[in-house]
Scaffold this active site. Structure first.
Site, PDB file in Angstrom:
ATOM      1  N   THR A  29       0.817  -1.209   0.000  1.00  0.00           N
ATOM      2  CA  THR A  29       0.000   0.000   0.000  1.00  0.00           C
ATOM      3  C   THR A  29       0.852   1.260   0.000  1.00  0.00           C
ATOM      4  O   THR A  29       0.472   2.277  -0.584  1.00  0.00           O
ATOM      5  CB  THR A  29      -0.938   0.007   1.220  1.00  0.00           C
ATOM      6  OG1 THR A  29      -1.803  -1.118   1.144  1.00  0.00           O
ATOM      7  CG2 THR A  29      -1.772   1.278   1.275  1.00  0.00           C
ATOM      8  N   TYR A  56      -8.097   0.712  -3.450  1.00  0.00           N
ATOM      9  CA  TYR A  56      -6.986   1.237  -4.235  1.00  0.00           C
ATOM     10  C   TYR A  56      -6.212   0.062  -4.819  1.00  0.00           C
ATOM     11  O   TYR A  56      -6.465  -1.102  -4.491  1.00  0.00           O
ATOM     12  CB  TYR A  56      -6.055   2.084  -3.361  1.00  0.00           C
ATOM     13  CG  TYR A  56      -5.593   1.363  -2.121  1.00  0.00           C
ATOM     14  CD1 TYR A  56      -4.491   0.516  -2.142  1.00  0.00           C
ATOM     15  CD2 TYR A  56      -6.301   1.485  -0.924  1.00  0.00           C
ATOM     16  CE1 TYR A  56      -4.094  -0.171  -1.014  1.00  0.00           C
ATOM     17  CE2 TYR A  56      -5.912   0.793   0.208  1.00  0.00           C
ATOM     18  CZ  TYR A  56      -4.810  -0.028   0.160  1.00  0.00           C
ATOM     19  OH  TYR A  56      -4.420  -0.724   1.275  1.00  0.00           O
ATOM     20  N   GLU A  79      -4.462 -28.457  28.433  1.00  0.00           N
ATOM     21  CA  GLU A  79      -5.465 -28.780  27.411  1.00  0.00           C
ATOM     22  C   GLU A  79      -5.158 -30.116  26.728  1.00  0.00           C
ATOM     23  O   GLU A  79      -6.042 -30.943  26.548  1.00  0.00           O
ATOM     24  CB  GLU A  79      -5.581 -27.678  26.342  1.00  0.00           C
ATOM     25  CG  GLU A  79      -5.994 -26.318  26.869  1.00  0.00           C
ATOM     26  CD  GLU A  79      -7.417 -26.288  27.367  1.00  0.00           C
ATOM     27  OE1 GLU A  79      -8.195 -27.202  27.038  1.00  0.00           O
ATOM     28  OE2 GLU A  79      -7.768 -25.345  28.100  1.00  0.00           O
ATOM     29  N   SER A 121       1.491  -7.635  -0.669  1.00  0.00           N
ATOM     30  CA  SER A 121       2.122  -8.566   0.275  1.00  0.00           C
ATOM     31  C   SER A 121       1.329  -9.840   0.525  1.00  0.00           C
ATOM     32  O   SER A 121       1.894 -10.837   0.982  1.00  0.00           O
ATOM     33  CB  SER A 121       2.427  -7.864   1.601  1.00  0.00           C
ATOM     34  OG  SER A 121       1.248  -7.580   2.322  1.00  0.00           O
ATOM     35  N   LYS A 172      -0.713  -7.165  12.728  1.00  0.00           N
ATOM     36  CA  LYS A 172      -1.774  -6.302  12.207  1.00  0.00           C
ATOM     37  C   LYS A 172      -3.084  -6.738  12.846  1.00  0.00           C
ATOM     38  O   LYS A 172      -3.528  -7.864  12.695  1.00  0.00           O
ATOM     39  CB  LYS A 172      -1.853  -6.435  10.681  1.00  0.00           C
ATOM     40  CG  LYS A 172      -2.875  -5.527  10.026  1.00  0.00           C
ATOM     41  CD  LYS A 172      -2.829  -5.687   8.506  1.00  0.00           C
ATOM     42  CE  LYS A 172      -3.810  -4.746   7.830  1.00  0.00           C
ATOM     43  NZ  LYS A 172      -3.747  -4.881   6.340  1.00  0.00           N
ATOM     44  N   THR A 224       1.134  -4.221   4.219  1.00  0.00           N
ATOM     45  CA  THR A 224       0.792  -4.473   5.621  1.00  0.00           C
ATOM     46  C   THR A 224       0.279  -5.882   5.889  1.00  0.00           C
ATOM     47  O   THR A 224       0.393  -6.381   7.010  1.00  0.00           O
ATOM     48  CB  THR A 224      -0.287  -3.482   6.106  1.00  0.00           C
ATOM     49  OG1 THR A 224      -1.458  -3.623   5.296  1.00  0.00           O
ATOM     50  CG2 THR A 224       0.220  -2.051   6.046  1.00  0.00           C
ATOM     51  N   ASP A 225      -0.290  -6.543   4.874  1.00  0.00           N
ATOM     52  CA  ASP A 225      -0.947  -7.831   5.135  1.00  0.00           C
ATOM     53  C   ASP A 225      -0.012  -8.878   5.705  1.00  0.00           C
ATOM     54  O   ASP A 225      -0.414  -9.677   6.556  1.00  0.00           O
ATOM     55  CB  ASP A 225      -1.597  -8.357   3.854  1.00  0.00           C
ATOM     56  CG  ASP A 225      -2.925  -7.669   3.551  1.00  0.00           C
ATOM     57  OD1 ASP A 225      -3.393  -6.885   4.400  1.00  0.00           O
ATOM     58  OD2 ASP A 225      -3.490  -7.918   2.474  1.00  0.00           O
TER      59      ASP A 225
END
Length: 356
Positions: free
Chosen positions: A40, A54, A313, A87, A193, A120-121
């Protein structure tokens, strides 16, 4: 217009002095290399109102640098386009190419710091991969943006300025791979993120390492997990990565995904369970079968903040499983790929997950 010889001599001397002062100022500044990969921060929208819709990876690194002349006040900057990709389309091959280039540059005496522009992904995954594999104490700073440069209140320019300032600063040395966004300096290991549409999208459950304000760093904590110079992994010794997949669990989960992944030829499977990495009763025998067939089973949690406790667990010792500690499944996958280039011993793998 007549200019006397004396005035000409004076003007020439003044020009030489000015040029010398500029040269000295440039020599005093750190040398920072910007490696561009897309995302981006290199995106463009149809109008200034398009902050969420975009096209990513459209603007080249030279244009990014030219559009931010303020960078010249904090560093001598050069740019290199490594690749241009959104990304979410990053591959293992991209990781290897980028990390090897970073390692090469880090060895150069004329490079004081490295900035990597990224989408950013998956920037958190790339940051962690570099944290594990690049041996240097020089600052490596990831940077991204949540809005394209064409949008109102675009965040990319300030993020990039901050990244260059941090990469060129001596006090950022030895702190591992960093991410600068929204005025914060985050650890490349810890950061994730957490929101998809706002500039404050990135955070860590353990908090930022510091902040950068008007080009000045303010530090609040230091990373304690092994990284970069203290890592036992070296990108110069890694030319391929084993296949590791992530399978998420949920209420009513079927065995379809686990069965398919376990039989696909993977070296390891990360199970992202709810809570403390819980595993549904119908999934337990399928993971046991996967482990018996030679697949490494890593029990992680889909919970954003927290960590998986071994033998809580599930009896991890009995099943010969590994727990992901505080790593989210996508980061557990990165560490598993890197660790499996050295060992398949589950006790050793568990040590690695505790230490990194």
């Amino acid at each position: 217009m007549y200019i006397s010889p004396r005035l000409r001599t004076f003007m020439a001397s003044a020009a030489l002095l000015a040029a010398s002062a500029i040269a000295q100022a440039q020599q005093a500044l750190p040398n920072v290399m910007i490696l561009a990969t897309g995302g981006t921060i290199a995106g463009a929208g149809a109008s200034a109102l398009n902050s969420a819709t975009y096209a990513a990876a459209k603007v080249g690194v030279d244009k990014l640098i030219a559009g931010l002349p303020e960078l010249g006040k904090v560093a001598n900057v050069k740019g290199e386009q490594v690749f241009q990709v959104a990304s979410e389309s990053m591959t293992n091959e991209h990781l290897l190419i980028l990390a090897k280039r970073v390692a090469q540059l880090a060895k150069q005496p004329d490079v004081d710091g490295i900035v990597i522009t990224h989408g950013t992904d998956t920037v958190e995954e790339t940051a962690y991969f570099l944290t594990l594999t690049v041996h240097t104490d020089k600052p490596i700073v990831m940077v991204a943006s949540m809005r394209p440069g064409t949008a109102l209140s675009a965040d990319g320019a300030l993020n990039l300025y901050d990244a260059v300032a941090v990469a060129g600063s001596k006090d950022a040395r030895g702190k591992g791979v960093l991410l600068t966004m929204n005025d914060t300096i985050q650890s490349g290991r810890d950061v994730s993120k957490n929101v998809n549409v706002v500039p404050s999208a990135f955070s860590s459950q353990w908090g930022p390492l510091g902040m950068v304000v008007e080009g000045k760093n303010y530090w609040f904590r230091a990373p304690v997990k092994r990284h970069t110079m203290n890592s036992e992994f070296d990108i110069e010794q890694i030319n391929s990565l084993p296949s590791v997949e992530v399978v998420y669990s949920y209420a009513g989960v079927s065995t379809t995904a686990v069965d398919a992944v376990a039989k696909s030829g993977v070296k390891a499977l990360v199970h992202g369970g709810p809570g403390n990495g819980s595993v549904a009763d119908r999934i337990v025998p399928r993971l046991q079968a996967a482990r018996e067939s030679g697949v490494i089973v890593i029990r992680g949690s889909r919970v954003p903040d927290g960590f998986v406790i071994r033998n809580a667990e599930q009896p991890d010792d009995k099943y010969d499983w590994v727990v992901a500690h505080d790593l989210r499944p996508q980061k557990a996958r990165i560490l598993a790929m890197v660790a499996l280039t050295k060992t398949s011993d589950t006790k050793e793998l568990q040590r690695i997950f505790w230490e990194y």
